[in-house]
Write a protein that holds these residues in place. Structure first.
Motif, mmCIF file in Angstrom:
data_model
loop_
_atom_site.group_PDB
_atom_site.id
_atom_site.type_symbol
_atom_site.label_atom_id
_atom_site.label_comp_id
_atom_site.label_asym_id
_atom_site.label_seq_id
_atom_site.Cartn_x
_atom_site.Cartn_y
_atom_site.Cartn_z
ATOM 1 N N TYR A 49 0.667 -1.252 0.103
ATOM 2 C CA TYR A 49 0.195 0.042 0.020
ATOM 3 C C TYR A 49 0.847 1.324 0.017
ATOM 4 C CZ TYR A 49 -3.202 3.586 1.630
ATOM 5 O OH TYR A 49 -4.031 4.460 1.580
ATOM 6 N N GLU A 50 2.126 1.409 0.800
ATOM 7 C CA GLU A 50 2.771 2.490 0.980
ATOM 8 C C GLU A 50 3.717 2.571 -0.378
ATOM 9 O OE1 GLU A 50 4.292 5.945 2.721
ATOM 10 O OE2 GLU A 50 2.431 4.641 3.480
ATOM 11 N N ARG A 51 3.971 1.403 -1.066
ATOM 12 C CA ARG A 51 4.811 1.430 -2.115
ATOM 13 C C ARG A 51 4.135 2.029 -3.255
ATOM 14 N NH1 ARG A 51 6.426 -1.407 -6.726
ATOM 15 N NH2 ARG A 51 4.445 -2.602 -6.355
ATOM 16 N N THR A 52 2.738 1.646 -3.379
ATOM 17 C CA THR A 52 2.008 2.354 -4.734
ATOM 18 C C THR A 52 1.245 3.502 -4.107
ATOM 19 O OG1 THR A 52 0.332 0.651 -3.952
ATOM 20 C CG2 THR A 52 1.986 -0.244 -5.363
ATOM 21 N N ARG A 53 1.285 3.739 -2.968
ATOM 22 C CA ARG A 53 0.207 5.111 -2.725
ATOM 23 C C ARG A 53 0.385 6.170 -3.534
ATOM 24 N NH1 ARG A 53 0.196 8.911 1.856
ATOM 25 N NH2 ARG A 53 2.402 7.860 2.411
ATOM 26 N N GLY A 65 -1.110 10.573 -4.256
ATOM 27 C CA GLY A 65 -1.620 11.710 -3.634
ATOM 28 C C GLY A 65 -2.980 11.737 -3.083
ATOM 29 N N GLU A 66 -3.904 10.931 -3.621
ATOM 30 C CA GLU A 66 -5.468 10.973 -3.189
ATOM 31 C C GLU A 66 -5.523 9.694 -2.047
ATOM 32 O OE1 GLU A 66 -7.360 9.588 -6.904
ATOM 33 O OE2 GLU A 66 -6.827 11.503 -7.975
ATOM 34 N N ASP A 67 -4.671 8.938 -1.899
ATOM 35 C CA ASP A 67 -4.670 8.144 -0.796
ATOM 36 C C ASP A 67 -4.325 8.504 0.430
ATOM 37 O OD1 ASP A 67 -5.330 5.900 -2.666
ATOM 38 O OD2 ASP A 67 -3.322 5.672 -3.222
ATOM 39 N N PRO A 68 -5.035 8.374 1.367
ATOM 40 C CA PRO A 68 -4.626 8.910 2.938
ATOM 41 C C PRO A 68 -3.665 8.069 3.463
ATOM 42 C CG PRO A 68 -6.640 7.007 2.996
ATOM 43 C CD PRO A 68 -6.206 7.295 1.600
ATOM 44 N N ASP A 69 -2.755 8.674 4.496
ATOM 45 C CA ASP A 69 -1.803 7.924 5.167
ATOM 46 C C ASP A 69 -1.990 6.831 5.792
ATOM 47 O OD1 ASP A 69 -0.185 9.919 4.329
ATOM 48 O OD2 ASP A 69 -0.427 11.072 6.307
ATOM 49 N N LEU A 70 -3.541 6.771 6.188
ATOM 50 C CA LEU A 70 -3.987 5.415 6.883
ATOM 51 C C LEU A 70 -5.415 5.194 6.563
ATOM 52 C CD1 LEU A 70 -2.749 5.584 10.647
ATOM 53 C CD2 LEU A 70 -1.999 4.077 8.866
ATOM 54 N N PRO A 71 -6.065 4.039 6.439
ATOM 55 C CA PRO A 71 -7.211 3.951 6.066
ATOM 56 C C PRO A 71 -8.260 4.575 7.006
ATOM 57 C CG PRO A 71 -6.243 1.688 5.973
ATOM 58 C CD PRO A 71 -5.078 2.899 6.422
ATOM 59 N N SER A 72 -9.305 5.090 6.668
ATOM 60 C CA SER A 72 -10.127 6.054 7.361
ATOM 61 C C SER A 72 -11.435 5.379 7.919
ATOM 62 C CB SER A 72 -10.298 7.443 6.875
ATOM 63 O OG SER A 72 -11.076 7.291 5.863
ATOM 64 N N VAL A 73 -11.162 4.312 8.490
ATOM 65 C CA VAL A 73 -12.395 3.613 8.883
ATOM 66 C C VAL A 73 -12.491 3.266 10.399
ATOM 67 C CG1 VAL A 73 -13.972 1.585 8.881
ATOM 68 C CG2 VAL A 73 -13.013 2.426 6.589
ATOM 69 N N SER A 74 -12.679 4.240 11.344
ATOM 70 C CA SER A 74 -12.727 4.021 12.936
ATOM 71 C C SER A 74 -11.267 3.887 13.239
ATOM 72 C CB SER A 74 -13.418 2.869 13.245
ATOM 73 O OG SER A 74 -14.851 2.758 12.955
ATOM 74 N N ARG A 75 -10.235 4.294 12.353
ATOM 75 C CA ARG A 75 -8.832 4.325 12.661
ATOM 76 C C ARG A 75 -8.318 3.058 13.013
ATOM 77 N NH1 ARG A 75 -6.489 9.177 13.490
ATOM 78 N NH2 ARG A 75 -8.249 10.862 14.090
ATOM 79 N N LEU A 84 -6.555 -3.607 -2.413
ATOM 80 C CA LEU A 84 -5.193 -3.861 -2.139
ATOM 81 C C LEU A 84 -5.056 -4.308 -0.540
ATOM 82 C CD1 LEU A 84 -2.110 -3.381 -2.870
ATOM 83 C CD2 LEU A 84 -2.069 -1.300 -2.235
ATOM 84 N N TRP A 85 -6.010 -3.504 0.175
ATOM 85 C CA TRP A 85 -5.716 -4.001 1.606
ATOM 86 C C TRP A 85 -6.340 -5.335 1.825
ATOM 87 C CZ3 TRP A 85 -3.155 -2.031 5.319
ATOM 88 C CH2 TRP A 85 -2.819 -0.584 5.101
ATOM 89 N N ARG A 86 -7.221 -6.204 1.069
ATOM 90 C CA ARG A 86 -7.882 -7.136 1.351
ATOM 91 C C ARG A 86 -6.954 -8.303 0.626
ATOM 92 N NH1 ARG A 86 -13.298 -7.634 2.143
ATOM 93 N NH2 ARG A 86 -13.415 -9.608 0.979
ATOM 94 N N ASN A 87 -5.996 -8.174 -0.220
ATOM 95 C CA ASN A 87 -5.120 -9.073 -0.759
ATOM 96 C C ASN A 87 -3.971 -8.952 -0.857
ATOM 97 O OD1 ASN A 87 -7.704 -10.503 -2.059
ATOM 98 N ND2 ASN A 87 -7.730 -8.561 -3.312
#
Length: 461
Positions: free
Chosen positions: A187-191, A193-203, A228-231
């Motif tokens: 996730y970090e490698r392919t992030r 500018g539109e992607d948040p630093d961390l997923p924004s679901v209840s932190r 990406l987060w699921r696989n």
């Protein structure tokens, strides 16, 4: 006996017969070799300066790799309790590959069935059967309880094309941590500018989103990059390299840490830029490494007749302890404990060959790396070191004889084949055609019946 015949002059039948015959002879000799190794282990007569184990001694004296020597010692020890396997090994019927596999699962009560299996299949088939048996045995311990898997382990090696191969076997929990880290790194490698630093679901990260029943909630998903987060990435290599980069950039290291640095040899005195103790680099790779990197120079010159040796300006009698630059050069030159047969790479000491108290200078011509054990043995007089100038040293026994760094493994006299070992001894019974699944099922049925019979006999008594 050897007749010195040119292999090219032999007929197909004669050539095949000699290949199989020599394989059987090698097998029988290997059995005898391991019986001698076991006796050597019992006597402990291998001990000496710089020798920390029997495997170390074999690696030094017999010219085999450390890992091969460790496996030979393991097999030699295991064969002490396995007389039937040992007998078939000496007869040339069971090759070393088969014996090595059998000793991972064999016990005195099991060896009869295992020998019959091994005689009827190929070495690769036996390896598969042993792996399956190992999984079965690990699945149930004493009392039927679950047995935890072996500890995680891994190794790496440089390939001839300059690439690095990495092989790892991880416990379930370690594997889960590794894969979770790879997902985050990807996730970090392919992030963008539109992607948040961390997923924004209840932190919460995905692995923390669970329902009250303990199952992951499939309805709660990160709003961005959910796939990406699921696989786990199908190609782990870029994510692992990204993980390494994060650790490299985020964790501080001591002033001297050869294994944690990316060290490249280049310059006018170097024919081709290359990684320290590694492969050559192309101009493009060298430029990539230099871009944005912090560089340090080691002023050195070539030592005549000593390829790769560094000659650095020393401190003479001004200072007893070597400078950081000298320690770095010393590690680059020696890399490990220099006592023949040792090779340890950790907890090394910079030793003055001519002692500082005896007027020795703090120069690379007078410094050598020794591990703590060998350094202690040296000061106890178990061996001595002589410096010959231009960073050349020799090690000597108390009587003055030289301790060879790589002794010859050639034995005196001519080898005479054992006439009792038949030429087809290693050929599997039935040509190696065997249903391994059925054979394993039958073997375990025999073992279970034997255990039940022994239990009934003990109860009746």
């Amino acid at each position: 006996m050897f007749d010195g015949a040119d292999p090219a002059s032999l007929s197909d039948e004669a050539l095949e017969s000699r290949v199989l015959g020599h394989a059987a002879q090698i097998t029988s000799l290997t059995a005898e070799f391991l019986s001698l190794v076991a006796e050597l282990d019992d006597r402990q007569s291998w001990r000496g300066p710089g020798i920390h184990s029997l495997a170390h001694w074999l690696s030094w004296k017999a010219g085999v790799s450390q890992r091969t020597a460790q496996e030979q010692v393991r097999v030699a020890k295991a064969l002490r309790e396995l007389p039937l396997i040992r007998q078939k090994f000496r007869e040339g019927r069971l090759t070393y590959s088969k014996v090595r596999a059998l000793t991972r699962v064999a016990t005195p009560l099991r060896e009869k069935e295992l020998v019959n299996l091994a005689l009827s299949c190929t070495a690769s088939q036996l390896e598969r059967a042993v792996r399956a048996m190992g999984q079965i045995d690990r699945g149930h311990g004493e009392g039927g309880g679950l047995v935890p898997p072996a500890e995680s382990w891994g190794r790496c090696k440089w390939n001839l094309d300059g690439s690095l191969s990495v092989s790892m076997t991880l416990t379930p929990l370690d594997a889960a941590r590794f894969l979770a880290g790879a997902v985050r790194a990807e996730y970090e490698r392919t992030r963008t500018g539109e992607d948040p630093d961390l997923p924004s679901v209840s932190r919460n990260t995905p692995e923390e989103l669970e329902t009250e029943s303990g199952e992951k909630d499939s309805e709660v998903k990160p709003a961005n990059r959910r796939d990406l987060w699921r696989n786990v990435p199908s190609n782990l290599a870029p994510a692992v390299v990204a993980m390494a980069g994060m650790v490299h950039d985020g964790i501080a290291m001591p002033e001297l840490a050869p294994g944690a640095e990316i060290l490249i040899h280049s310059g006018e005195s170097v024919e081709h830029a290359h990684l320290d103790d590694g492969p050559a680099l192309s101009d493009a790779e060298l430029a990539e490494a230099r871009c944005g990197s912090v560089t340090r120079k080691a002023l050195s010159r070539k030592v005549p007749g000593r390829p790769g040796k560094l000659a650095l300006l020393g401190l003479g009698r001004k200072q007893r302890a070597p400078s950081k630059a000298m320690i770095r050069a010393l590690f680059l030159r020696d890399r490990c404990c220099q006592t023949p047969g040792c090779g340890r790479t950790r907890h090394l000491h910079a030793h003055h060959v001519v002692l500082w108290s005896a007027g020795g200078e703090t120069e690379l011509d007078n410094l050598i790396l020794l591990c703590g054990t060998c350094h202690r043995a040296l000061h106890r007089g178990e061996f001595s070191i002589t410096g010959h100038g231009q960073q050349r040293f020799s090690f000597h026994r108390p009587g003055g004889s030289v301790i060879e760094a790589s002794p010859s493994t050639r034995a005196p006299g001519l080898w005479q084949p054992d006439s009792k070992i038949t030429a087809d001894a290693t050929v599997p019974v039935g040509g190696g055609k065997l249903d391994l699944g059925y054979a394993t099922e039958v073997i375990y049925a025999v073992w279970e019946w034997r255990e039940r019979s022994a239990l009934q006999a003990s109860t009746a008594a």
